[in-house]
Design a protein around this motif. Structure first.
Motif, PDB file in Angstrom:
ATOM      1  N   ILE A  52     -56.021 107.920  53.086  1.00 56.27           N
ATOM      2  CA  ILE A  52     -55.337 108.701  54.217  1.00 56.27           C
ATOM      3  C   ILE A  52     -54.460 107.558  54.667  1.00 56.27           C
ATOM      4  O   ILE A  52     -53.626 108.251  55.754  1.00 56.27           O
ATOM      5  CB  ILE A  52     -56.290 109.084  54.888  1.00 56.27           C
ATOM      6  CG1 ILE A  52     -57.463 108.496  55.562  1.00 56.27           C
ATOM      7  CG2 ILE A  52     -57.446 110.413  53.897  1.00 56.27           C
ATOM      8  CD1 ILE A  52     -57.936 109.549  56.833  1.00 56.27           C
ATOM      9  N   ASN A  53     -55.121 106.211  54.462  1.00 54.68           N
ATOM     10  CA  ASN A  53     -53.604 105.326  55.443  1.00 54.68           C
ATOM     11  C   ASN A  53     -52.092 105.332  54.073  1.00 54.68           C
ATOM     12  O   ASN A  53     -51.221 104.589  54.608  1.00 54.68           O
ATOM     13  CB  ASN A  53     -54.279 103.947  55.538  1.00 54.68           C
ATOM     14  CG  ASN A  53     -55.106 103.810  54.388  1.00 54.68           C
ATOM     15  OD1 ASN A  53     -54.876 103.819  53.082  1.00 54.68           O
ATOM     16  ND2 ASN A  53     -54.671 102.276  54.408  1.00 54.68           N
ATOM     17  N   GLU A  54     -52.247 106.481  53.579  1.00 51.93           N
ATOM     18  CA  GLU A  54     -50.775 105.787  52.269  1.00 51.93           C
ATOM     19  C   GLU A  54     -50.086 106.951  52.859  1.00 51.93           C
ATOM     20  O   GLU A  54     -49.688 108.188  52.520  1.00 51.93           O
ATOM     21  CB  GLU A  54     -51.433 106.012  51.157  1.00 51.93           C
ATOM     22  CG  GLU A  54     -52.190 104.871  51.102  1.00 51.93           C
ATOM     23  CD  GLU A  54     -52.394 105.602  48.968  1.00 51.93           C
ATOM     24  OE1 GLU A  54     -51.921 104.805  48.250  1.00 51.93           O
ATOM     25  OE2 GLU A  54     -53.345 106.011  48.671  1.00 51.93           O
ATOM     26  N   ASP A  55     -48.602 106.783  53.323  1.00 47.56           N
ATOM     27  CA  ASP A  55     -47.686 107.771  54.161  1.00 47.56           C
ATOM     28  C   ASP A  55     -46.884 107.680  53.569  1.00 47.56           C
ATOM     29  O   ASP A  55     -45.897 108.992  53.233  1.00 47.56           O
ATOM     30  CB  ASP A  55     -47.139 106.848  55.178  1.00 47.56           C
ATOM     31  CG  ASP A  55     -46.979 105.944  54.647  1.00 47.56           C
ATOM     32  OD1 ASP A  55     -47.035 105.201  53.817  1.00 47.56           O
ATOM     33  OD2 ASP A  55     -45.365 105.452  55.909  1.00 47.56           O
ATOM     34  N   THR A  56     -46.713 107.209  52.129  1.00 44.65           N
ATOM     35  CA  THR A  56     -46.109 107.683  51.016  1.00 44.65           C
ATOM     36  C   THR A  56     -46.684 108.186  49.636  1.00 44.65           C
ATOM     37  O   THR A  56     -46.244 108.750  49.111  1.00 44.65           O
ATOM     38  CB  THR A  56     -45.410 106.482  49.974  1.00 44.65           C
ATOM     39  OG1 THR A  56     -46.781 105.433  50.085  1.00 44.65           O
ATOM     40  CG2 THR A  56     -44.578 104.983  50.682  1.00 44.65           C
ATOM     41  N   LYS A  57     -47.758 109.129  50.100  1.00 46.33           N
ATOM     42  CA  LYS A  57     -47.795 110.280  49.270  1.00 46.33           C
ATOM     43  C   LYS A  57     -48.760 111.458  50.620  1.00 46.33           C
ATOM     44  O   LYS A  57     -49.220 111.746  50.301  1.00 46.33           O
ATOM     45  CB  LYS A  57     -49.636 109.459  48.891  1.00 46.33           C
ATOM     46  CG  LYS A  57     -49.285 108.500  47.646  1.00 46.33           C
ATOM     47  CD  LYS A  57     -51.026 108.031  47.228  1.00 46.33           C
ATOM     48  CE  LYS A  57     -50.249 106.941  46.466  1.00 46.33           C
ATOM     49  NZ  LYS A  57     -51.802 106.760  44.821  1.00 46.33           N
TER      50      LYS A  57
END
Length: 374
Positions: free
Chosen positions: A172-177
């Protein structure tokens, strides 16, 4: 429950974090990058490490954050002016990506579609992932701000490191997703320690005030700029604070803040996971400058599902990548973890746990591939 055993586990886990400047492999990777940057067509370019590797929050498998600077900018070929300062970040990052590809780096990809242009790659010799982008003074300030908070209280680094490892384990640390970046989660973690905890664990370094007479708390490392922060604060807390006697004689360290929160880091982690479980807490604008709900709202943020004002660049919402469906998923993930921790589960078992919560589909994800050598 006092969660003292959980606190011991979290403290032990934080000791596995890479000490700033203490990982020889990462320094060797940086030297290779600088050798590449100094090659043909890239004279005057040099790279530096910042982010989690620089502030001591990186795990062994975390990527290295590298920024590069150049003594002269790349100019457009069709320019008919004599101006020498013409920045073209897209062209620069593609030039860097090509240099990485030619030097033998693997999985080289440039991302030029977002606000920040960067390149990702993997060093095949040391099997280390790296992110490289053009130097930005604000990025260095963000790294320094986090580092400053980590030094104030010996619970902060284990707390933030545990939070960082958890969000990475859940993806949940993937801002691009469509989620939130690690930086945003770190800011929210600091926000929790400042404004949610009562009494607070940390002071607000941007606006701290002393009750002492002015001549007793002169801060020589603080400017009047709103995005600057105090670098001369020490917490008085006999149990947890890094209170150094050698600083008492230094005139530049004259501001002391009374720390009255005595909870162990295990308690803080459990309470933070409970706080992250509520969608309501994501609904109000947040900032490290002011308490929840008091953050200044910019007109272009009104459609954003989550608002967290960047403490360095107040025109930037660092949480605008997150959608409503992703917020619900994040809260469910934290809620499940909170129940497990409250029931006595270890943090290590939590990180290894298989998540069965349905993940929302996010389709607005695009990365430009520059090269692939794997």
């Amino acid at each position: 429950m006092d969660f003292s055993e959980l606190g011991k586990e979290v403290n032990a886990m934080a000791k596995l974090a890479i000490v700033p400047g203490g990982c020889e492999k990462r320094l060797k990777v940086l030297r290779k990058i600088n050798f590449m940057l100094s090659g043909k067509g890239k004279e005057g370019w040099i790279g530096y490490i910042y982010g989690s590797t620089a502030n001591g929050l990186a795990a062994e498998d975390d990527a290295i954050d590298i920024y590069y600077t150049n003594t002269y900018p790349i100019c457009h070929e069709d320019t008919d002016t004599d101006e020498v300062v013409i920045h073209d970040d897209i062209r620069q990052i593609r030039t860097v990506a090509l240099g990485l590809y030619e030097s033998g780096m693997k999985q080289v990809r440039s991302n030029v579609h977002g606000r920040t242009h960067f390149c990702t790659f993997r060093d095949p010799e040391y099997d280390i992932r790296c992110d490289i982008s053009h130097g930005n003074a604000d990025d260095i300030k963000r790294t320094n701000l986090i580092s400053e908070y980590l030094t104030l209280d010996n619970r902060v680094k284990p707390f933030i490191f545990a939070l960082k490892q958890f969000i990475k384990s859940r993806g949940i640390n993937e801002d691009t997703k469509g989620y939130l970046s690690s930086y945003t989660f770190i800011m929210m973690g600091l926000y929790f320690l400042m404004f949610v905890q009562e009494p607070p664990v940390l002071p607000l370094l941007h606006k701290i005030r002393s009750k002492e007479p002015p001549e007793k708390h002169i801060c020589t490392k603080f400017t009047s700029l709103e995005n600057e922060f105090h670098k001369c604060v020490r917490i008085k807390n006999e149990q947890y604070a890094h209170f150094r006697e050698d600083l008492l004689t230094q005139s530049s360290v004259e501001i002391y803040w009374d720390g009255k929160n005595m909870k162990n880091v295990g308690q803080l982690v459990v309470e933070a996971f409970k706080w992250f479980s509520s969608v309501t807490h994501f609904a109000n604008p947040m900032s490290l400058h002011v308490p929840q709900g008091a953050c200044f709202m910019r007109s272009n943020w009104k459609k954003d599902a989550v608002i967290f004002m960047d403490p360095i660049d107040k025109t930037r919402n660092i949480a605008n990548s997150c959608q409503a469906s992703e917020i619900n998923y994040i809260c469910k993930v934290f809620s499940s973890a909170y129940i497990r921790l409250k029931g006595g589960s270890t943090f290590k078992s939590l990180l290894k746990e298989h998540v069965t919560i349905p993940r929302p589909v996010y389709i607005q994800y695009e990365v430009h591939k520059t090269g692939h050598r794997s």
